[in-house]
Scaffold this motif. Sequence first.
Motif, short mmCIF file in Angstrom:
data_model
loop_
_atom_site.label_atom_id
_atom_site.label_comp_id
_atom_site.label_asym_id
_atom_site.label_seq_id
_atom_site.Cartn_x
_atom_site.Cartn_y
_atom_site.Cartn_z
N VAL A 65 0.86 -1.18 0.00
CA VAL A 65 0.00 0.00 0.00
C VAL A 65 0.90 1.24 0.00
N PRO A 66 1.36 1.65 -1.16
CA PRO A 66 2.24 2.82 -1.22
C PRO A 66 1.45 4.11 -0.98
N ASP A 67 2.12 5.13 -0.43
CA ASP A 67 1.48 6.43 -0.28
C ASP A 67 1.08 6.95 -1.66
N PHE A 68 2.01 6.91 -2.57
CA PHE A 68 1.79 7.28 -3.96
C PHE A 68 2.96 6.76 -4.77
N LEU A 69 2.83 6.78 -6.09
CA LEU A 69 3.89 6.33 -6.98
C LEU A 69 4.38 7.53 -7.77
N GLN A 70 5.65 7.54 -8.09
CA GLN A 70 6.25 8.64 -8.82
C GLN A 70 6.92 8.17 -10.10
N TRP A 71 7.01 9.07 -11.06
CA TRP A 71 7.78 8.85 -12.27
C TRP A 71 8.84 9.94 -12.35
N GLU A 88 -3.19 6.12 -5.45
CA GLU A 88 -4.08 5.02 -5.82
C GLU A 88 -5.49 5.51 -6.11
N SER A 89 -5.87 6.63 -5.53
CA SER A 89 -7.20 7.19 -5.78
C SER A 89 -7.33 7.78 -7.19
N GLY A 90 -6.19 7.93 -7.87
CA GLY A 90 -6.20 8.52 -9.21
C GLY A 90 -5.79 9.97 -9.22
N LEU A 91 -5.67 10.60 -8.05
CA LEU A 91 -5.24 11.98 -7.95
C LEU A 91 -3.81 12.08 -8.48
N THR A 101 0.61 10.76 -20.04
CA THR A 101 -0.66 10.47 -19.39
C THR A 101 -0.45 9.33 -18.39
N PRO A 102 -0.49 9.65 -17.08
CA PRO A 102 -0.37 8.58 -16.08
C PRO A 102 -1.75 8.01 -15.76
#
Length: 138
Positions: A65-71, A88-91, A101-102
């Motif tokens: 369960v990551p906080d968020f993912l980065q590129w 994960e919410s799409g934000l 486009t992520p």
Amino acid sequence: MACFLNGITSLSLFVRASTNMCLAVFVILVLHIENILTNMITSHDSQKQVLEGESVKLTCNYSGVPDFLQWYIEYPGSTPKFLLYIYESGLISENIPERLTPKIYKNTKRVDLEISSATVSDSALYYCALKPTVTENT
């Protein structure tokens, strides 16, 4: 599927120009070692090839369960530069570069980065990370 214990795996993408010039785009998937048992990130492709002007999708699968993912992107002879983040919410973050486009698929734990109308100048290293990976010296 490639996943190494040090948490780094790579994906090669070749963007071929109309002059038959071929440069490589790589995706390096970064994982922090302390979370190796709970959070992992992998790539299923070892190499992709695309002609200039085509779209290409770079894909990472993750667990935990990551906080968020980065590129991130890194051009030859340069340091990695933050591109965007996605929850994960799409934000997603603001000011995403054009043609990128992520998308995130929470149910299948997959995150994609689509590059539309690929150009030879898109040739670089692309990093997908579970935690912030690059910090700037101020």
